[in-house]
Write an enzyme that holds these catalytic residues in place. Sequence first.
Site, PDB file in Angstrom:
ATOM      1  N   ALA A  16     -18.482  -3.804  -5.582  1.00  0.00           N
ATOM      2  CA  ALA A  16     -18.442  -5.411  -5.174  1.00  0.00           C
ATOM      3  C   ALA A  16     -17.031  -5.702  -4.900  1.00  0.00           C
ATOM      4  CB  ALA A  16     -19.098  -6.341  -6.433  1.00  0.00           C
ATOM      5  N   GLY A  42     -21.118  -1.428  -6.940  1.00  0.00           N
ATOM      6  CA  GLY A  42     -22.265  -1.719  -5.743  1.00  0.00           C
ATOM      7  C   GLY A  42     -22.171  -0.827  -4.692  1.00  0.00           C
ATOM      8  N   GLU A  49     -24.839   1.582  -6.022  1.00  0.00           N
ATOM      9  CA  GLU A  49     -26.120   0.987  -6.137  1.00  0.00           C
ATOM     10  C   GLU A  49     -26.667   0.694  -4.396  1.00  0.00           C
ATOM     11  OE1 GLU A  49     -24.263  -2.114  -8.178  1.00  0.00           O
ATOM     12  OE2 GLU A  49     -26.038  -2.029  -9.650  1.00  0.00           O
ATOM     13  N   GLU A  92     -19.012  -0.865 -13.841  1.00  0.00           N
ATOM     14  CA  GLU A  92     -19.025  -2.213 -14.201  1.00  0.00           C
ATOM     15  C   GLU A  92     -18.530  -2.522 -15.588  1.00  0.00           C
ATOM     16  OE1 GLU A  92     -21.218  -0.474 -12.772  1.00  0.00           O
ATOM     17  OE2 GLU A  92     -21.871  -1.614 -10.995  1.00  0.00           O
TER      18      GLU A  92
HETATM   19  N1  DAK Z   1     -12.700  -5.080  -4.252  1.00  0.00           N
HETATM   20  C1  DAK Z   1     -11.830  -5.484  -3.604  1.00  0.00           C
HETATM   21  N2  DAK Z   1     -10.916  -4.706  -3.040  1.00  0.00           N
HETATM   22  C2  DAK Z   1     -10.605  -3.360  -3.378  1.00  0.00           C
HETATM   23  C3  DAK Z   1     -11.746  -2.780  -4.352  1.00  0.00           C
HETATM   24  C4  DAK Z   1     -12.751  -3.682  -4.485  1.00  0.00           C
HETATM   25  N3  DAK Z   1     -13.805  -3.245  -5.290  1.00  0.00           N
HETATM   26  N4  DAK Z   1     -11.327  -1.724  -4.498  1.00  0.00           N
HETATM   27  C5  DAK Z   1     -10.387  -1.348  -3.547  1.00  0.00           C
HETATM   28  N5  DAK Z   1     -10.018  -2.360  -3.090  1.00  0.00           N
HETATM   29  C6  DAK Z   1      -8.799  -2.755  -2.302  1.00  0.00           C
HETATM   30  C7  DAK Z   1      -7.469  -2.623  -3.296  1.00  0.00           C
HETATM   31  O1  DAK Z   1      -7.202  -3.698  -3.853  1.00  0.00           O
HETATM   32  C8  DAK Z   1      -6.331  -2.175  -2.273  1.00  0.00           C
HETATM   33  O2  DAK Z   1      -5.947  -3.172  -1.605  1.00  0.00           O
HETATM   34  P1  DAK Z   1      -4.594  -3.665  -1.303  1.00  0.00           P
HETATM   35  O3  DAK Z   1      -3.755  -3.601  -2.702  1.00  0.00           O
HETATM   36  O4  DAK Z   1      -4.079  -2.569  -0.245  1.00  0.00           O
HETATM   37  O5  DAK Z   1      -4.762  -4.927  -0.464  1.00  0.00           O
HETATM   38  C9  DAK Z   1      -6.929  -1.212  -1.284  1.00  0.00           C
HETATM   39  O6  DAK Z   1      -8.578  -1.732  -1.342  1.00  0.00           O
HETATM   40  C10 DAK Z   1      -6.775   0.389  -1.478  1.00  0.00           C
HETATM   41  O7  DAK Z   1      -7.368   0.395  -2.653  1.00  0.00           O
HETATM   42  P2  DAK Z   1      -6.172   1.220  -3.726  1.00  0.00           P
HETATM   43  O8  DAK Z   1      -4.902   1.119  -3.418  1.00  0.00           O
HETATM   44  O9  DAK Z   1      -6.530   0.779  -5.208  1.00  0.00           O
HETATM   45  O10 DAK Z   1      -6.652   2.849  -3.490  1.00  0.00           O
HETATM   46  P3  DAK Z   1      -6.595   4.070  -4.452  1.00  0.00           P
HETATM   47  O11 DAK Z   1      -6.791   5.200  -3.832  1.00  0.00           O
HETATM   48  O12 DAK Z   1      -5.225   3.932  -5.264  1.00  0.00           O
HETATM   49  O13 DAK Z   1      -7.886   3.805  -5.501  1.00  0.00           O
HETATM   50  C11 DAK Z   1     -10.182   3.171  -6.123  1.00  0.00           C
HETATM   51  C12 DAK Z   1      -9.027   3.939  -5.099  1.00  0.00           C
HETATM   52  C13 DAK Z   1     -11.422   3.094  -5.583  1.00  0.00           C
HETATM   53  C14 DAK Z   1      -9.950   4.076  -7.503  1.00  0.00           C
HETATM   54  C15 DAK Z   1      -9.394   1.729  -6.635  1.00  0.00           C
HETATM   55  O14 DAK Z   1      -9.291   0.962  -5.377  1.00  0.00           O
HETATM   56  C16 DAK Z   1     -10.405   1.015  -7.558  1.00  0.00           C
HETATM   57  O15 DAK Z   1     -10.584   1.431  -8.825  1.00  0.00           O
HETATM   58  N6  DAK Z   1     -11.068   0.272  -7.105  1.00  0.00           N
HETATM   59  C17 DAK Z   1     -11.961  -0.592  -7.771  1.00  0.00           C
HETATM   60  C18 DAK Z   1     -13.287   0.221  -8.043  1.00  0.00           C
HETATM   61  C19 DAK Z   1     -14.248  -0.633  -8.757  1.00  0.00           C
HETATM   62  O16 DAK Z   1     -14.191  -0.752 -10.055  1.00  0.00           O
HETATM   63  N7  DAK Z   1     -15.213  -1.199  -7.977  1.00  0.00           N
HETATM   64  C20 DAK Z   1     -16.246  -2.163  -8.670  1.00  0.00           C
HETATM   65  C21 DAK Z   1     -17.242  -1.632  -9.258  1.00  0.00           C
HETATM   66  S1  DAK Z   1     -18.032  -2.944 -10.263  1.00  0.00           S
HETATM   67  C22 DAK Z   1     -22.536  -8.576  -9.707  1.00  0.00           C
HETATM   68  C23 DAK Z   1     -23.262  -7.622  -9.091  1.00  0.00           C
HETATM   69  C24 DAK Z   1     -22.712  -6.467  -8.755  1.00  0.00           C
HETATM   70  C25 DAK Z   1     -21.361  -6.083  -9.134  1.00  0.00           C
HETATM   71  C26 DAK Z   1     -20.804  -7.179  -9.805  1.00  0.00           C
HETATM   72  C27 DAK Z   1     -21.280  -8.555  -9.836  1.00  0.00           C
HETATM   73  N8  DAK Z   1     -23.247 -10.066  -9.777  1.00  0.00           N
HETATM   74  C28 DAK Z   1     -24.783 -10.201  -9.541  1.00  0.00           C
HETATM   75  C29 DAK Z   1     -22.078 -11.024  -9.801  1.00  0.00           C
HETATM   76  C30 DAK Z   1     -20.730  -4.950  -8.969  1.00  0.00           C
HETATM   77  C31 DAK Z   1     -19.716  -4.668  -9.389  1.00  0.00           C
HETATM   78  C32 DAK Z   1     -19.081  -3.574  -9.138  1.00  0.00           C
HETATM   79  O17 DAK Z   1     -19.238  -2.904  -7.971  1.00  0.00           O
END
Ligand code: DAK
Length: 269
Positions: free
Chosen positions: A74, A119, A122, A142
């Site tokens: 997400a 997400g 998922e 998450e």
């Molecule tokens: N959202 C927004 N931006 C993201 C992103 C994300 N999930 N993942 C990466 N980016 C962006 C980074 O902020 C960065 O942007 P800039 O700083 O360049 O502007 C760019 O993508 C490149 O990322 P990194 O520089 O971080 O790249 P790395 O290779 O260093 O790291 C990484 C890659 C995938 C390990 C890291 O980006 C990371 O940890 N990303 C987040 C992964 C994550 O935690 N994803 C979310 C999972 S939880 C809900 C329903 C569902 C959900 C939530 C609520 N409701 C019903 C309300 C689901 C939740 C999830 O998906």
Amino acid sequence: MDWGSYATLSLEQDGDALIVTVNRPEALNALANQVVDDLLELTGRLEGIGRDADWPVRGIVLTGAGAKAFVAGADIREMDGMDPATAEAYGRRMHQVTLRLEELPVPVIAAVNGFALGGGCELALACDFIYASADASFGQPEVALGLVPGFGGSVRLQQRVGAGQARELIFTGRRIDARHAHGIGLVNRVFDDAAALMDGARATIAELARVSPTAVANAKRTMHRVQGLGVAEGLEVEAESFREAFTTEDSAVGRAAFVAKERAAFPGR
Ligand code: DAK
């Protein structure tokens, strides 16, 4: 068929395959509201596949743009401003996308190159099966954000890999690589690199194009309907589906071709 045009999705028809690419590589294809809107619109249009015996494509490949990610979850930045009601609505819209993917009459293959997190994992789980490149990684992180899976992970991950493996992944938020994901049954096949991954997905859709589309649609529908049912109830559903298969022209053509030792040319009805 007019598939529409979208701000965050690119579409390419390649023979019998429709390749759908989530196209926000600058944010690792994270599921911003606009992506969810686009997926809703697209899946709404795709519901028409096979209607009136029109099978413009026989399978869909869902993938992510760029070399780093399928979908990194997400959009965490957009989520920042959400209150509980908006969060619930956001989750329900993605639920609708995932249900529609499951209801499509053609198989959907998730081609995962890079990160499929939260997400993203998922979204892949709502596809019929997952192919991955060797450098793909999967996880439901998450809990590290104080959240729980919200796009179907609590349900579909257990269905795919069993309760024990799903609980370990969801409770720890741990990331696993493609080989590990293959070992627990999350991923069907692992390919050396992104090019081999896409070739593999296209080859499977070419294989699907040689069998009866009405039978594949029937099999997909049946397998979703029986999920979660007891054996006896499931067999009832299967009996209905088997009966229904005998009402199609495809089944008559398929059986006649076998007897005549010919290759069946299925009319798709
Ligand atoms: N959202 C927004 N931006 C993201 C992103 C994300 N999930 N993942 C990466 N980016 C962006 C980074 O902020 C960065 O942007 P800039 O700083 O360049 O502007 C760019 O993508 C490149 O990322 P990194 O520089 O971080 O790249 P790395 O290779 O260093 O790291 C990484 C890659 C995938 C390990 C890291 O980006 C990371 O940890 N990303 C987040 C992964 C994550 O935690 N994803 C979310 C999972 S939880 C809900 C329903 C569902 C959900 C939530 C609520 N409701 C019903 C309300 C689901 C939740 C999830 O998906």
